[in-house]
Design a protein around this motif. Structure first.
Motif, PDB file in Angstrom:
ATOM      1  N   LYS A 250      43.649  11.698  94.995  1.00 44.39           N
ATOM      2  CA  LYS A 250      44.512  12.363  94.009  1.00 44.39           C
ATOM      3  C   LYS A 250      43.773  12.735  92.723  1.00 44.39           C
ATOM      4  CE  LYS A 250      46.376   8.100  92.230  1.00 44.39           C
ATOM      5  NZ  LYS A 250      47.154   7.053  92.752  1.00 44.39           N
ATOM      6  N   ARG A 251      42.739  11.962  92.354  1.00 48.61           N
ATOM      7  CA  ARG A 251      42.003  12.304  91.132  1.00 48.61           C
ATOM      8  C   ARG A 251      41.342  13.670  91.256  1.00 48.61           C
ATOM      9  NH1 ARG A 251      38.477   7.178  90.013  1.00 48.61           N
ATOM     10  NH2 ARG A 251      37.013   8.855  89.629  1.00 48.61           N
ATOM     11  N   LEU A 252      40.773  13.951  92.430  1.00 46.59           N
ATOM     12  CA  LEU A 252      40.173  15.270  92.645  1.00 46.59           C
ATOM     13  C   LEU A 252      41.239  16.358  92.616  1.00 46.59           C
ATOM     14  CD1 LEU A 252      37.471  15.030  95.466  1.00 46.59           C
ATOM     15  CD2 LEU A 252      37.205  15.982  93.191  1.00 46.59           C
ATOM     16  N   PHE A 253      42.374  16.091  93.255  1.00 44.85           N
ATOM     17  CA  PHE A 253      43.459  17.071  93.286  1.00 44.85           C
ATOM     18  C   PHE A 253      43.996  17.335  91.875  1.00 44.85           C
ATOM     19  CE2 PHE A 253      47.998  18.127  93.572  1.00 44.85           C
ATOM     20  CZ  PHE A 253      47.898  19.327  94.250  1.00 44.85           C
ATOM     21  N   VAL A 254      44.202  16.280  91.105  1.00 45.65           N
ATOM     22  CA  VAL A 254      44.714  16.431  89.737  1.00 45.65           C
ATOM     23  C   VAL A 254      43.696  17.174  88.880  1.00 45.65           C
ATOM     24  CG1 VAL A 254      45.344  15.157  87.640  1.00 45.65           C
ATOM     25  CG2 VAL A 254      46.294  14.470  89.849  1.00 45.65           C
ATOM     26  N   SER A 255      42.415  16.837  89.020  1.00 43.66           N
ATOM     27  CA  SER A 255      41.377  17.529  88.246  1.00 43.66           C
ATOM     28  C   SER A 255      41.343  19.013  88.585  1.00 43.66           C
ATOM     29  CB  SER A 255      40.001  16.915  88.523  1.00 43.66           C
ATOM     30  OG  SER A 255      39.960  15.587  88.105  1.00 43.66           O
ATOM     31  N   TYR A 256      41.359  19.312  89.876  1.00 43.45           N
ATOM     32  CA  TYR A 256      41.337  20.703  90.305  1.00 43.45           C
ATOM     33  C   TYR A 256      42.567  21.449  89.791  1.00 43.45           C
ATOM     34  CZ  TYR A 256      41.724  24.817  93.227  1.00 43.45           C
ATOM     35  OH  TYR A 256      41.878  26.109  93.651  1.00 43.45           O
ATOM     36  N   SER A 257      43.735  20.849  89.928  1.00 43.82           N
ATOM     37  CA  SER A 257      44.977  21.492  89.489  1.00 43.82           C
ATOM     38  C   SER A 257      44.975  21.719  87.982  1.00 43.82           C
ATOM     39  CB  SER A 257      46.187  20.645  89.882  1.00 43.82           C
ATOM     40  OG  SER A 257      46.241  20.492  91.267  1.00 43.82           O
ATOM     41  N   PHE A 258      44.588  20.689  87.221  1.00 40.42           N
ATOM     42  CA  PHE A 258      44.575  20.795  85.762  1.00 40.42           C
ATOM     43  C   PHE A 258      43.646  21.910  85.304  1.00 40.42           C
ATOM     44  CE2 PHE A 258      42.446  19.797  81.760  1.00 40.42           C
ATOM     45  CZ  PHE A 258      43.532  19.776  80.903  1.00 40.42           C
ATOM     46  N   TYR A 259      42.411  21.916  85.804  1.00 42.94           N
ATOM     47  CA  TYR A 259      41.452  22.919  85.354  1.00 42.94           C
ATOM     48  C   TYR A 259      41.790  24.317  85.866  1.00 42.94           C
ATOM     49  CZ  TYR A 259      38.701  19.287  83.225  1.00 42.94           C
ATOM     50  OH  TYR A 259      38.302  18.259  82.425  1.00 42.94           O
ATOM     51  N   SER A 260      42.428  24.404  87.010  1.00 42.20           N
ATOM     52  CA  SER A 260      42.867  25.715  87.496  1.00 42.20           C
ATOM     53  C   SER A 260      43.955  26.287  86.598  1.00 42.20           C
ATOM     54  CB  SER A 260      43.376  25.613  88.934  1.00 42.20           C
ATOM     55  OG  SER A 260      42.334  25.300  89.808  1.00 42.20           O
ATOM     56  N   ILE A 261      44.921  25.447  86.250  1.00 39.55           N
ATOM     57  CA  ILE A 261      45.997  25.894  85.342  1.00 39.55           C
ATOM     58  C   ILE A 261      45.412  26.254  83.985  1.00 39.55           C
ATOM     59  CG2 ILE A 261      48.058  25.120  84.081  1.00 39.55           C
ATOM     60  CD1 ILE A 261      48.726  23.460  86.662  1.00 39.55           C
ATOM     61  N   PHE A 262      44.508  25.414  83.490  1.00 41.16           N
ATOM     62  CA  PHE A 262      43.860  25.682  82.202  1.00 41.16           C
ATOM     63  C   PHE A 262      43.114  27.012  82.257  1.00 41.16           C
ATOM     64  CE2 PHE A 262      40.170  25.512  79.411  1.00 41.16           C
ATOM     65  CZ  PHE A 262      40.776  25.250  78.191  1.00 41.16           C
ATOM     66  N   TYR A 263      42.385  27.256  83.330  1.00 41.97           N
ATOM     67  CA  TYR A 263      41.616  28.491  83.479  1.00 41.97           C
ATOM     68  C   TYR A 263      42.537  29.703  83.479  1.00 41.97           C
ATOM     69  CZ  TYR A 263      38.238  31.880  85.142  1.00 41.97           C
ATOM     70  OH  TYR A 263      37.437  32.986  85.252  1.00 41.97           O
ATOM     71  N   ILE A 264      43.628  29.628  84.204  1.00 43.71           N
ATOM     72  CA  ILE A 264      44.559  30.758  84.285  1.00 43.71           C
ATOM     73  C   ILE A 264      45.180  31.045  82.920  1.00 43.71           C
ATOM     74  CG2 ILE A 264      46.773  31.513  85.269  1.00 43.71           C
ATOM     75  CD1 ILE A 264      45.865  29.984  87.862  1.00 43.71           C
ATOM     76  N   ILE A 265      45.610  29.993  82.223  1.00 43.84           N
ATOM     77  CA  ILE A 265      46.194  30.176  80.886  1.00 43.84           C
ATOM     78  C   ILE A 265      45.147  30.730  79.923  1.00 43.84           C
ATOM     79  CG2 ILE A 265      47.151  28.943  78.889  1.00 43.84           C
ATOM     80  CD1 ILE A 265      48.557  27.087  80.962  1.00 43.84           C
TER      81      ILE A 265
ATOM     82  N   PHE B 192      40.680  28.199  97.244  1.00 35.25           N
ATOM     83  CA  PHE B 192      39.456  28.990  97.147  1.00 35.25           C
ATOM     84  C   PHE B 192      38.776  28.652  95.827  1.00 35.25           C
ATOM     85  CE2 PHE B 192      37.175  32.754  95.685  1.00 35.25           C
ATOM     86  CZ  PHE B 192      36.351  33.007  96.765  1.00 35.25           C
ATOM     87  N   GLY B 193      39.590  28.475  94.807  1.00 38.99           N
ATOM     88  CA  GLY B 193      39.085  28.115  93.488  1.00 38.99           C
ATOM     89  C   GLY B 193      38.701  29.324  92.671  1.00 38.99           C
ATOM     90  N   LYS B 194      39.027  29.270  91.429  1.00 41.54           N
ATOM     91  CA  LYS B 194      38.679  30.350  90.508  1.00 41.54           C
ATOM     92  C   LYS B 194      37.376  29.980  89.821  1.00 41.54           C
ATOM     93  CE  LYS B 194      39.485  34.143  88.377  1.00 41.54           C
ATOM     94  NZ  LYS B 194      38.846  35.253  88.986  1.00 41.54           N
ATOM     95  N   SER B 195      36.423  30.863  89.844  1.00 38.89           N
ATOM     96  CA  SER B 195      35.121  30.680  89.211  1.00 38.89           C
ATOM     97  C   SER B 195      34.431  29.435  89.770  1.00 38.89           C
ATOM     98  CB  SER B 195      35.289  30.624  87.696  1.00 38.89           C
ATOM     99  OG  SER B 195      34.036  30.633  87.048  1.00 38.89           O
ATOM    100  N   VAL B 196      33.947  28.562  88.896  1.00 37.15           N
ATOM    101  CA  VAL B 196      33.190  27.384  89.340  1.00 37.15           C
ATOM    102  C   VAL B 196      34.077  26.271  89.881  1.00 37.15           C
ATOM    103  CG1 VAL B 196      31.275  27.850  87.783  1.00 37.15           C
ATOM    104  CG2 VAL B 196      33.163  26.399  87.019  1.00 37.15           C
ATOM    105  N   LEU B 197      35.379  26.444  89.846  1.00 33.04           N
ATOM    106  CA  LEU B 197      36.282  25.395  90.320  1.00 33.04           C
ATOM    107  C   LEU B 197      36.305  25.289  91.841  1.00 33.04           C
ATOM    108  CD1 LEU B 197      39.244  25.864  87.840  1.00 33.04           C
ATOM    109  CD2 LEU B 197      37.486  24.093  87.827  1.00 33.04           C
ATOM    110  N   TRP B 198      35.665  26.197  92.529  1.00 29.69           N
ATOM    111  CA  TRP B 198      35.677  26.157  93.992  1.00 29.69           C
ATOM    112  C   TRP B 198      35.128  24.842  94.523  1.00 29.69           C
ATOM    113  CZ3 TRP B 198      31.547  25.381  97.135  1.00 29.69           C
ATOM    114  CH2 TRP B 198      30.278  25.517  96.567  1.00 29.69           C
ATOM    115  N   PHE B 199      34.133  24.271  93.821  1.00 29.36           N
ATOM    116  CA  PHE B 199      33.514  23.076  94.379  1.00 29.36           C
ATOM    117  C   PHE B 199      34.446  21.868  94.332  1.00 29.36           C
ATOM    118  CE2 PHE B 199      32.550  22.008  90.022  1.00 29.36           C
ATOM    119  CZ  PHE B 199      32.496  20.626  90.016  1.00 29.36           C
ATOM    120  N   LEU B 200      35.345  21.793  93.346  1.00 29.01           N
ATOM    121  CA  LEU B 200      36.312  20.682  93.311  1.00 29.01           C
ATOM    122  C   LEU B 200      37.278  20.777  94.487  1.00 29.01           C
ATOM    123  CD1 LEU B 200      37.312  20.320  89.541  1.00 29.01           C
ATOM    124  CD2 LEU B 200      36.039  18.691  90.934  1.00 29.01           C
ATOM    125  N   ALA B 201      37.786  21.971  94.727  1.00 24.58           N
ATOM    126  CA  ALA B 201      38.717  22.165  95.845  1.00 24.58           C
ATOM    127  C   ALA B 201      38.022  21.902  97.175  1.00 24.58           C
ATOM    128  CB  ALA B 201      39.279  23.586  95.813  1.00 24.58           C
TER     129      ALA B 201
END
Length: 177
Positions: free
Chosen positions: A42-57, A86-95
């Motif tokens: 869940k830590r990876l999922f939460v990190s990915y979700s948080f940074y994805s939302i942050f990136y979009i905003i 798929f991940g946006k930008s560098v976030l692909w590696f977390l997903a």
């Protein structure tokens, strides 16, 4: 930094990252279902979700402030890329790490023999490389093919990089003996 150095580093840095992730992956598991494994990551999922939302905003704010306009299709695409892992930008590696760890844990839990793990790892690597051949250039895509590109690409990444995760996992077992 010379271009040749960048190309050299980029030729192995992500497989090495997934290999090292396999080295530190837990070796003993209780009987876990897919859901329990997902919750364990869940830590990876939460990190990915948080940074994805942050990136979009952040992307929306920058577009409004600098460009004074917003392209809703681009926002929808960013959300789709995040939702499909798929991940946006560098976030692909977390997903991808999240998917690979889940897949790796499912495989190692169900396969007892190291020989079978090696064979599965090789099959994943060859399968991922073969699927890569069918992956079209993203810049030339449009419509539904472009929409389907992102989850298909994520699956190929996960298949291929899980092989490196399993290799690290196997080496850890060998080093611990």
């Amino acid at each position: 930094v010379p271009d040749i150095v960048c190309k050299f580093i980029y030729s192995f840095h992500m497989p090495l990252f997934f290999f090292l992730s396999g080295l530190v992956m837990k070796t003993t598991y209780k009987s876990e279902s897919f859901f329990e494994i997902f919750v364990g990551e869940k830590r990876l999922f939460v990190s990915y979700s948080f940074y994805s939302i942050f990136y979009i905003i952040f992307d929306i704010v920058v577009r409004l402030q600098l460009l004074r306009s917003i392209d809703f299709s681009e926002i929808i695409l960013n959300i789709w890329m995040s939702v499909t892992f798929f991940g946006k930008s560098v976030l692909w590696f977390l997903a991808t790490l999240l998917i690979c760890k889940i897949l790796g844990r499912l495989i190692t839990k169900r396969v007892g023999s190291k020989t079978q793990l090696v064979i599965i790892g090789l099959l994943l690597f060859v399968g991922g490389c073969c699927l890569e051949i069918f992956l079209p250039e993203r810049a030339k895509l449009s419509g539904i093919v472009r929409v389907l590109y992102y989850p298909f690409c994520m699956v190929i990444r996960a298949i291929t990089l899980t092989s490196f995760l399993l290799l690290g996992y196997l080496l850890k077992d060998i080093l611990n003996q």
